[in-house]
Design a protein around this motif. Structure first.
Motif, short mmCIF file in Angstrom:
data_model
loop_
_atom_site.label_atom_id
_atom_site.label_comp_id
_atom_site.label_asym_id
_atom_site.label_seq_id
_atom_site.Cartn_x
_atom_site.Cartn_y
_atom_site.Cartn_z
N ARG A 57 -6.65 -10.60 -3.11
CA ARG A 57 -8.06 -11.00 -3.03
C ARG A 57 -8.73 -10.39 -1.80
O ARG A 57 -8.07 -9.88 -0.91
N HIS A 58 -10.05 -10.50 -1.78
CA HIS A 58 -10.84 -10.02 -0.65
C HIS A 58 -10.29 -10.59 0.66
O HIS A 58 -10.05 -11.79 0.76
N GLY A 59 -10.06 -9.72 1.63
CA GLY A 59 -9.57 -10.15 2.93
C GLY A 59 -8.06 -10.14 3.08
O GLY A 59 -7.56 -10.24 4.20
N ASP A 60 -7.32 -10.03 1.97
CA ASP A 60 -5.86 -9.98 2.05
C ASP A 60 -5.42 -8.65 2.67
O ASP A 60 -6.11 -7.64 2.54
N GLU A 61 -4.26 -8.66 3.31
CA GLU A 61 -3.69 -7.43 3.84
C GLU A 61 -2.54 -6.99 2.94
O GLU A 61 -1.71 -7.81 2.56
N ILE A 62 -2.54 -5.71 2.59
CA ILE A 62 -1.48 -5.16 1.76
C ILE A 62 -0.80 -4.02 2.50
O ILE A 62 -1.38 -3.40 3.39
N THR A 63 0.44 -3.75 2.11
CA THR A 63 1.19 -2.62 2.64
C THR A 63 1.45 -1.67 1.48
O THR A 63 2.02 -2.06 0.47
N ILE A 64 1.02 -0.43 1.65
CA ILE A 64 1.19 0.59 0.62
C ILE A 64 2.21 1.60 1.13
O ILE A 64 2.12 2.06 2.27
N ARG A 65 3.19 1.94 0.29
CA ARG A 65 4.20 2.95 0.63
C ARG A 65 4.24 3.99 -0.49
O ARG A 65 4.25 3.62 -1.66
N VAL A 66 4.29 5.26 -0.10
CA VAL A 66 4.34 6.34 -1.08
C VAL A 66 5.38 7.36 -0.65
O VAL A 66 5.43 7.75 0.52
N ASP A 67 6.23 7.78 -1.59
CA ASP A 67 7.22 8.84 -1.36
C ASP A 67 6.77 10.09 -2.09
O ASP A 67 6.02 10.02 -3.06
N GLY A 68 7.30 11.22 -1.66
CA GLY A 68 7.04 12.47 -2.36
C GLY A 68 6.28 13.46 -1.50
O GLY A 68 5.78 13.13 -0.42
N GLU A 69 6.19 14.68 -2.01
CA GLU A 69 5.53 15.76 -1.28
C GLU A 69 4.05 15.47 -1.02
O GLU A 69 3.50 15.91 -0.02
N ASP A 70 3.42 14.76 -1.94
CA ASP A 70 1.98 14.48 -1.84
C ASP A 70 1.70 13.08 -1.29
O ASP A 70 0.61 12.56 -1.46
N ALA A 71 2.66 12.50 -0.60
CA ALA A 71 2.55 11.11 -0.15
C ALA A 71 1.31 10.86 0.69
O ALA A 71 0.61 9.86 0.49
N GLY A 72 1.01 11.73 1.62
CA GLY A 72 -0.15 11.53 2.49
C GLY A 72 -1.46 11.50 1.73
O GLY A 72 -2.30 10.62 1.96
N THR A 73 -1.62 12.41 0.81
CA THR A 73 -2.85 12.49 0.02
C THR A 73 -3.00 11.27 -0.88
O THR A 73 -4.08 10.67 -0.95
N VAL A 74 -1.93 10.89 -1.56
CA VAL A 74 -1.97 9.73 -2.44
C VAL A 74 -2.20 8.46 -1.63
O VAL A 74 -3.01 7.61 -2.01
N LEU A 75 -1.54 8.34 -0.50
CA LEU A 75 -1.72 7.17 0.35
C LEU A 75 -3.16 7.04 0.83
O LEU A 75 -3.73 5.95 0.82
N ASP A 76 -3.76 8.15 1.22
CA ASP A 76 -5.16 8.13 1.65
C ASP A 76 -6.06 7.61 0.54
O ASP A 76 -6.96 6.80 0.77
N ARG A 77 -5.83 8.07 -0.70
CA ARG A 77 -6.66 7.64 -1.84
C ARG A 77 -6.44 6.16 -2.15
O ARG A 77 -7.40 5.43 -2.40
N LEU A 78 -5.20 5.70 -2.11
CA LEU A 78 -4.93 4.29 -2.37
C LEU A 78 -5.57 3.39 -1.32
O LEU A 78 -6.14 2.35 -1.64
N ALA A 79 -5.48 3.80 -0.07
CA ALA A 79 -6.09 3.03 1.02
C ALA A 79 -7.61 3.01 0.87
O ALA A 79 -8.25 1.98 1.12
N GLU A 80 -8.18 4.11 0.42
CA GLU A 80 -9.63 4.19 0.21
C GLU A 80 -10.06 3.22 -0.89
O GLU A 80 -11.04 2.49 -0.75
N ILE A 81 -9.31 3.17 -1.98
CA ILE A 81 -9.64 2.28 -3.10
C ILE A 81 -9.51 0.82 -2.66
O ILE A 81 -10.41 0.01 -2.91
N ALA A 82 -8.41 0.48 -2.01
CA ALA A 82 -8.17 -0.90 -1.59
C ALA A 82 -9.14 -1.35 -0.52
O ALA A 82 -9.57 -2.51 -0.50
N GLY A 83 -9.52 -0.44 0.35
CA GLY A 83 -10.40 -0.80 1.45
C GLY A 83 -11.86 -0.68 1.13
O GLY A 83 -12.72 -1.04 1.93
N ALA A 84 -12.19 -0.20 -0.07
CA ALA A 84 -13.58 0.01 -0.45
C ALA A 84 -14.32 -1.31 -0.50
O ALA A 84 -13.83 -2.30 -1.02
N ALA A 85 -15.52 -1.28 0.02
CA ALA A 85 -16.36 -2.50 0.00
C ALA A 85 -17.14 -2.58 -1.29
O ALA A 85 -17.31 -1.65 -1.99
#
Length: 85
Positions: A57-85
């Motif tokens: 829910r709104h305000g909850d903190e989540i931990t996202i973990r990604v493995d693989g060659e593209d981990a940084g890019t995918v992690l950035d996108r996931l964080a953007e989606i989750a953190g979007a207002a």
């Protein structure tokens, strides 16, 4: 492995449309992608049922973990989606 803690800013949390966008982005990871709510057990970020089952829910903190060659890019996108207002 890339990891990031994100405070969910979406008014609806990770439900419905944001959850679908999150899973779609996670599915692009070449390796494993997981998400955990608070200090809870991680679940597959590639499964809509698993993500919605976390009841993030709104305000909850989540931990996202990604493995693989593209981990940084995918992690950035996931964080953007989750953190979007």
């Amino acid at each position: 492995m890339a990891e990031r803690r994100v405070k969910v800013e979406s008014e609806v949390g990770l439900h419905a449309r944001p959850a679908a966008m999150f899973v779609e982005a996670a599915s692009k990871a070449s390796g494993e992608a997981t998400v955990a709510k608070g200090d809870g057990a991680p679940v597959s970020a590639k499964s809509i049922l698993a993500v919605m089952g976390l009841d993030v829910r709104h305000g909850d903190e989540i931990t996202i973990r990604v493995d693989g060659e593209d981990a940084g890019t995918v992690l950035d996108r996931l964080a953007e989606i989750a953190g979007a207002a």
